[in-house]
Write a protein that holds these residues in place. Structure first.
Motif, PDB file in Angstrom:
ATOM      1  N   ARG A   1      76.004  63.362  15.089  1.00 28.99           N
ATOM      2  CA  ARG A   1      76.536  63.117  13.758  1.00 28.99           C
ATOM      3  C   ARG A   1      77.343  61.830  13.699  1.00 28.99           C
ATOM      4  O   ARG A   1      77.574  61.267  12.631  1.00 28.99           O
ATOM      5  CB  ARG A   1      77.478  64.246  13.342  1.00 28.99           C
ATOM      6  N   LEU A   2      77.862  61.418  14.877  1.00 30.45           N
ATOM      7  CA  LEU A   2      78.737  60.244  14.933  1.00 30.45           C
ATOM      8  C   LEU A   2      77.970  58.985  15.312  1.00 30.45           C
ATOM      9  O   LEU A   2      78.545  57.912  15.448  1.00 30.45           O
ATOM     10  CB  LEU A   2      79.862  60.511  15.933  1.00 30.45           C
ATOM     11  N   ASP A   3      76.654  59.117  15.459  1.00 35.46           N
ATOM     12  CA  ASP A   3      75.821  57.977  15.848  1.00 35.46           C
ATOM     13  C   ASP A   3      75.566  57.095  14.638  1.00 35.46           C
ATOM     14  O   ASP A   3      74.927  57.514  13.672  1.00 35.46           O
ATOM     15  CB  ASP A   3      74.488  58.538  16.391  1.00 35.46           C
ATOM     16  N   PRO A   4      76.065  55.864  14.652  1.00 39.36           N
ATOM     17  CA  PRO A   4      75.939  55.020  13.451  1.00 39.36           C
ATOM     18  C   PRO A   4      74.484  54.662  13.117  1.00 39.36           C
ATOM     19  O   PRO A   4      74.191  54.300  11.972  1.00 39.36           O
ATOM     20  CB  PRO A   4      76.755  53.776  13.800  1.00 39.36           C
ATOM     21  N   SER A   5      73.585  54.800  14.078  1.00 36.73           N
ATOM     22  CA  SER A   5      72.190  54.494  13.756  1.00 36.73           C
ATOM     23  C   SER A   5      71.620  55.525  12.784  1.00 36.73           C
ATOM     24  O   SER A   5      70.608  55.288  12.127  1.00 36.73           O
ATOM     25  CB  SER A   5      71.341  54.448  15.032  1.00 36.73           C
ATOM     26  N   GLY A   6      72.292  56.662  12.656  1.00 40.24           N
ATOM     27  CA  GLY A   6      71.846  57.684  11.707  1.00 40.24           C
ATOM     28  C   GLY A   6      72.410  57.474  10.318  1.00 40.24           C
ATOM     29  O   GLY A   6      72.133  58.249   9.408  1.00 40.24           O
ATOM     30  N   GLY A   7      73.203  56.429  10.166  1.00 37.54           N
ATOM     31  CA  GLY A   7      73.805  56.167   8.861  1.00 37.54           C
ATOM     32  C   GLY A   7      75.306  56.389   8.906  1.00 37.54           C
ATOM     33  O   GLY A   7      75.908  56.398   9.981  1.00 37.54           O
ATOM     34  N   ALA A   8      75.903  56.552   7.737  1.00 41.90           N
ATOM     35  CA  ALA A   8      77.349  56.715   7.640  1.00 41.90           C
ATOM     36  C   ALA A   8      77.761  58.092   8.160  1.00 41.90           C
ATOM     37  O   ALA A   8      76.911  58.890   8.570  1.00 41.90           O
ATOM     38  CB  ALA A   8      77.793  56.526   6.198  1.00 41.90           C
ATOM     39  N   GLY A   9      79.074  58.359   8.148  1.00 41.31           N
ATOM     40  CA  GLY A   9      79.590  59.609   8.694  1.00 41.31           C
ATOM     41  C   GLY A   9      79.758  60.668   7.628  1.00 41.31           C
ATOM     42  O   GLY A   9      78.778  61.114   7.022  1.00 41.31           O
ATOM     43  N   ALA A  10      81.010  61.062   7.405  1.00 36.12           N
ATOM     44  CA  ALA A  10      81.297  62.153   6.461  1.00 36.12           C
ATOM     45  C   ALA A  10      80.749  61.838   5.073  1.00 36.12           C
ATOM     46  O   ALA A  10      80.288  62.733   4.358  1.00 36.12           O
ATOM     47  CB  ALA A  10      82.807  62.400   6.396  1.00 36.12           C
ATOM     48  N   VAL A  11      80.793  60.586   4.675  1.00 42.69           N
ATOM     49  CA  VAL A  11      80.347  60.251   3.319  1.00 42.69           C
ATOM     50  C   VAL A  11      78.856  60.535   3.138  1.00 42.69           C
ATOM     51  O   VAL A  11      78.411  60.883   2.036  1.00 42.69           O
ATOM     52  CB  VAL A  11      80.683  58.781   2.967  1.00 42.69           C
TER      53      VAL A  11
ATOM     54  N   LYS B   1      84.227  57.791  24.082  1.00 41.48           N
ATOM     55  CA  LYS B   1      83.261  56.953  23.396  1.00 41.48           C
ATOM     56  C   LYS B   1      83.842  56.627  22.020  1.00 41.48           C
ATOM     57  O   LYS B   1      84.403  57.496  21.349  1.00 41.48           O
ATOM     58  CB  LYS B   1      81.952  57.730  23.258  1.00 41.48           C
ATOM     59  N   ALA B   2      83.698  55.394  21.621  1.00 42.47           N
ATOM     60  CA  ALA B   2      84.261  54.975  20.337  1.00 42.47           C
ATOM     61  C   ALA B   2      83.479  55.606  19.187  1.00 42.47           C
ATOM     62  O   ALA B   2      82.256  55.731  19.257  1.00 42.47           O
ATOM     63  CB  ALA B   2      84.219  53.460  20.220  1.00 42.47           C
ATOM     64  N   VAL B   3      84.205  55.978  18.147  1.00 42.28           N
ATOM     65  CA  VAL B   3      83.574  56.503  16.936  1.00 42.28           C
ATOM     66  C   VAL B   3      83.541  55.372  15.917  1.00 42.28           C
ATOM     67  O   VAL B   3      84.566  54.735  15.656  1.00 42.28           O
ATOM     68  CB  VAL B   3      84.348  57.708  16.379  1.00 42.28           C
ATOM     69  N   GLU B   4      82.362  55.130  15.363  1.00 43.24           N
ATOM     70  CA  GLU B   4      82.242  54.015  14.423  1.00 43.24           C
ATOM     71  C   GLU B   4      82.039  54.467  12.982  1.00 43.24           C
ATOM     72  O   GLU B   4      82.147  53.680  12.059  1.00 43.24           O
ATOM     73  CB  GLU B   4      81.085  53.104  14.855  1.00 43.24           C
ATOM     74  N   VAL B   5      81.707  55.716  12.802  1.00 49.36           N
ATOM     75  CA  VAL B   5      81.470  56.165  11.427  1.00 49.36           C
ATOM     76  C   VAL B   5      82.724  56.806  10.834  1.00 49.36           C
ATOM     77  O   VAL B   5      83.677  57.123  11.556  1.00 49.36           O
ATOM     78  CB  VAL B   5      80.282  57.161  11.347  1.00 49.36           C
ATOM     79  N   ASP B   6      82.718  56.992   9.551  1.00 53.63           N
ATOM     80  CA  ASP B   6      83.877  57.520   8.825  1.00 53.63           C
ATOM     81  C   ASP B   6      84.072  59.020   9.031  1.00 53.63           C
ATOM     82  O   ASP B   6      83.132  59.801   8.964  1.00 53.63           O
ATOM     83  CB  ASP B   6      83.737  57.236   7.329  1.00 53.63           C
ATOM     84  N   ASP B   7      85.340  59.406   9.208  1.00 57.20           N
ATOM     85  CA  ASP B   7      85.713  60.822   9.210  1.00 57.20           C
ATOM     86  C   ASP B   7      86.095  61.274   7.804  1.00 57.20           C
ATOM     87  O   ASP B   7      85.939  62.437   7.437  1.00 57.20           O
ATOM     88  CB  ASP B   7      86.917  61.062  10.133  1.00 57.20           C
TER      89      ASP B   7
END
Lengths: 371, 371, 371, 371
Positions: D174-184, D226-232
């Protein structure tokens, strides 16, 4: 994989609910798989439609065909109440397991005959008191057993709906005294069953049964009226064998309440509050050391409350009424596989019926009654 | 402007509440202004502190001084319960109006003597059943009278708290049987009074009183125990003169409940639900033509619910407990000015006490009792 | 015993509320006793009535008389908003302490002048943000400071009412742009003050202000319309100096909401939910070890939440709006006695006003704004 | 009777949910009957187990087999998100109808390609935004369209959960930015879709996206981070084409909230409040003539709210999460039978994705963005 042949009697609303529940239970039941063999309805067209729609292999307009069908292991009974005893007894005699909708029987004598027949035949029985299948009620029962509430000191239970609140609602089979008592049997059996499930046997009571609407139209809109002889409201004060007491109410003229099946249980250390209207929640209070941060906590059903996790992977998604029905069927399948009771079984229905009968007697005699 | 001299007996919590309520009521009472004349406490230091803090003109350690004080028109009684009768009767004999905290008396015989004395003396009396002063309960009463609920068909009332739930809470004056019954008198009187306020007289009942915690430490932390003889829980089934029935519970061992003083009243057209824990709200259901948009509505106290508007100019701001006390005093002032009863008066307290007494008898005799 | 002379400007609703609060605070304020010296209203009759009804020693139709009165130590200002600055500054210049209703000023420049004047004069000031006086909000602040919620990660705040939802409600002083912004100032200041009280400074925001009802009748029922220039709804996204962010809404056209002043604060370990509509309750969640018994807990205000215990001896009795006002005055009295700030003081009102001003600017410029 | 062959990709939780929903939908779908033809899972054992347990005719470990299967009319996609586009496009190319779980695609460009392909191929598509299938949301939409709320003036929407609140929860897909944004994207898409369902297009927004927990363990319990790049958390201020505005929040670190997917919609005449946590209830306010009897009404789902009545014959019984899934499948079946769109279709998913993309851009550029 073991197959379990299902025969369904009745294709009305509960018939559909049973069919759907058997199919859904299959997704969880592992090596023992229910198979929808045949469906019976006195109305052959309805039976045929149900066969197609629900996915049964065959249909019939004679319920006796199901009894005689060697591929059927379980009879699922959703016929009108007056047939429950006859059909159940026939199924038992044929060595089949039975799931029967409530009420099992119009009185405790008949219920007793039925449960004894099942015991002798060694078949598994179950009666459709599906509300206790709620994962949060399993939790409640465990919490009480674990002592989370301390020593239980009181119970308040109610099952109130409003489908007969309007005096213009016509007379119907629910009001036929030959089917047994009124609200105390129809709704009271649920809350009394829940009380027993959580707190054990009730051994004494005083009750007041009341017919609020004395006459009703004979049929919808009819000018002629028919007298109502069964209770619209029943108010019980009950004493549990474990030592605590409580109030119980059954009421089908409680305007505004659609499914107020609930309880409050208090103990020396804590309390529980439940209401079927929000049955994915359970209110829990426990005295804490820090009085400034104490209060009722709303537990929300989640995967940690078995078998919620079979249905939803995360909390807050919520089970629905039909899921409770599925849990019922799943537990019956497992009981057949294990040889254990699935509960509430015919014996339990008999015990509940005895309380209902005692309430009727107490109200008539205006006195306390031992059960 | 007419002055109304106030004499206060007792400087504990309710003493402070009375003093504050009299002062607050002055802001609303127009031409009749209460004046804090004198405060009495058997502990002179407490009386002196109260005089300064609450703004009385003088103090005394003899309550009889208030009775003899010609500048005092109203005696406000907040002393321990066992003094209520003696002090009230002395005040009445001196021609003074009386506000007395509940319970008025340990039994209905004494209460009857008190209300008859007041009637003969022609003084205004009031007993501290302050919860019915809630603007939303005035609304509820009006709605019932106006027929908003149709014909009333049922009542469920409760007053449950948990201050005695812990078995370690020591014996205290509330448990002294010479003061009368237990929870049924202390808490039950509130819900029974509320039931009468809304639905009128109760004429028959069956009750079950229970002492849940049989012994308690003689004093905080004491090893020696003292037997408890009064009820911790009382469960009543009551029949109203108007024809409907209901359950009533009084309970001071209901873990988690701090002020569960509430009711559900159902009728052929609608229902009301109230709980003192959220006493600025009243739940109202009424069957509508459009069943898809029907349900319980939460009425929020606002200026349209007199006398809320005296306290707050807009809805949602909320009254507090002490405001109910202020309304009590305000209505007593107005009653004295008008010569009308403020209610609940000594006669009403007597009527409530009769129900309490009947509950005790019913439980002992295990039978229905006419009141 | 030290006397503290009170002078009240204004006899409308808030004037009465102040008078009652000062009198009630006297019951708790120990050795420092407020004395109602004089009340001013430009309408002399109103002033005289208020003097009698509220118990002041004298009255005047010139507020300047209070400033000049040597027996007055505190000026309590409830006049129309446009007089707040002038009257406060005059009181400060005369060395008097000031309690002023909100808004302190129409803009932050004026507010700054006022708080600096007070600082220089060394007088105690207070602005009527009474909702933060709630004992449960003191608890919330303590819980956050104690780390009960872990690291705070989000805020949602709202103050919504519906008194201007109906387009037929006429134009009034609240809509006069010379008094400052609309909903964001009138209601937003409360929730922004609450946000600062709990979480500290806000340092950046983007806002969208909207006038929903573009014209209103010039007067009740008038056919002629007057343009509305201030905001009916303000939506802010704010960043707190502590690192978390949040949404804030102010809205006076929110149909059905009477006093939806509330927030949700979430943290790594737990959360709080509050709503002024049930301000004697605080919802508290904290992750527990046992996930099967976890959920939001409803904390009910009680004596363990200071200063609730001054008002009621037991939980569940509930404080009302006027009690919050009493706490305000009590804390001002204590601050004057101790030389400490009572809060929210003029400086705090200035800080809140800066956020309001920034919201107006951000909405106009359609960009993020640093505060 | 027309048969509709179903091919299911994926046998995890959503796979099971799909299978059960297809079977349950059969009970309501009349002459068009879904048939479980084949199930695919890259793990052949899982596929085989699913075939037995869910009642498919065959299984495969190659999803392409389903595409090539002439007996399959509908592809039901529950595979990991990264396969959604490829599998959907293959199914469309083969002329099959598609139900795909959300997110349809990691970005709006891909989503656009997918919906255009479906349009050209003339197949029916559906994306798993099942929450809008709630009968009470259909009612809400109708009420808004009918003008029950008057002119809509505001929206507050939120989808908050807490499954990532604990910093110890490890990094995952879910936190993989290649899958798109995060919570939004994950949660925001639900509330944005609900907003569009009820109020129509959103045309402008400003957003603030935040990564609350900056690093997470690489795997459960791992020391390496591991760094989280998507929005919580994502906070949006949105403007609807119809003229009103609102706040929208998506948040998966909102401690204590399990399924807080809800909204408040206000209008000049009334308001609605909804929360998925109690999704069988809808709060409805409408100004009434009699202000003393006005407030939010709790509508409870019942048979008068289609298609609730398919599942339960009486109100208050409650639908569960899986029933919403069943309604989805039922409506897809009906759409295929009628040739109409079932919605939310691929085009709708594209429109939602555009808002998500705009939110990401707005947050990065710190400015308002037109959509």
């Amino acid at each position: 994989m073991r197959k379990l042949g299902i025969g369904l009697i009745g294709t009305g609303f509960m018939g559909k609910a049973h069919a759907m529940a058997w199919k859904a239970a299959a997704s969880f039941s592992g090596d023992v798989q229910p198979v929808l063999v045949s469906v019976a309805d006195i109305n052959g067209d309805a039976a045929q439609r149900a066969q197609q729609q629900f996915g049964f292999q065959r249909w019939t307009n004679r319920w006796q065909d199901l009894i005689d069908d060697p591929e059927i292991d379980v009879i699922s009974i959703t016929s009108p109440n007056r047939f429950h005893a006859e059909q159940s007894l026939a199924a038992i005699a044929a060595g089949k397991h039975v799931h029967c909708e409530k009420p099992l029987a119009p009185d405790s004598a008949t219920a007793e005959r039925m449960y004894r027949a099942a015991e002798q035949a060694g078949v598994i029985t179950q009666v459709g008191f599906n509300y206790v299948k709620n994962p949060l009620l399993k939790l409640a029962k465990k919490m009480i057993a674990d002592g989370d509430l301390g020593e239980i000191n009181g119970f308040r239970g109610i099952h109130a709906e409003d489908f007969l609140a309007n005096p213009a609602v016509p007379w119907s089979w629910r009001l036929d005294p030959s089917g047994g008592a009124g609200a105390v049997a129809d709704l009271g059996s649920h809350i009394l069953g829940m009380a027993r499930f959580l707190l054990g046997p009730i051994e004494e009571l005083v009750a007041d049964l009341e017919t609020v609407i004395k006459t009703r139209p004979e049929s919808p809109g009819a000018a002629t009226k028919k007298a109502v002889e069964v209770d619209d409201i029943a108010r019980l004060t009950v004493k549990f064998a474990r030592g605590c007491s409580g109030h119980v109410e059954a009421n089908w003229v409680a305007s505004g309440h659609k499914m107020q099946l609930g309880f409050e249980i208090t103990g020396s250390k804590g309390s529980l509050i439940f209401n079927q209207e929000r049955f994915n929640e359970l209110q829990y209070f426990r005295f804490s050391e820090d009085e400034s941060k104490n209060g009722f906590m709303t537990l929300v059903a989640g995967p940690e409350h078995y078998p919620y996790g079979l249905f939803c992977p995360a909390p807050g998604h919520q089970l629905g009424f039909n899921d409770l029905k599925t849990i019922e069927m799943l537990e019956l399948i497992q009981a057949i596989a294990d040889g254990n009771a699935a509960g509430p079984d015919f014996k339990e229905a008999f015990e509940i019926q005895k309380i209902v009968d005692a309430a009727v007697t107490s109200s008539r005699e205006r006195s306390w009654i031992k059960i």
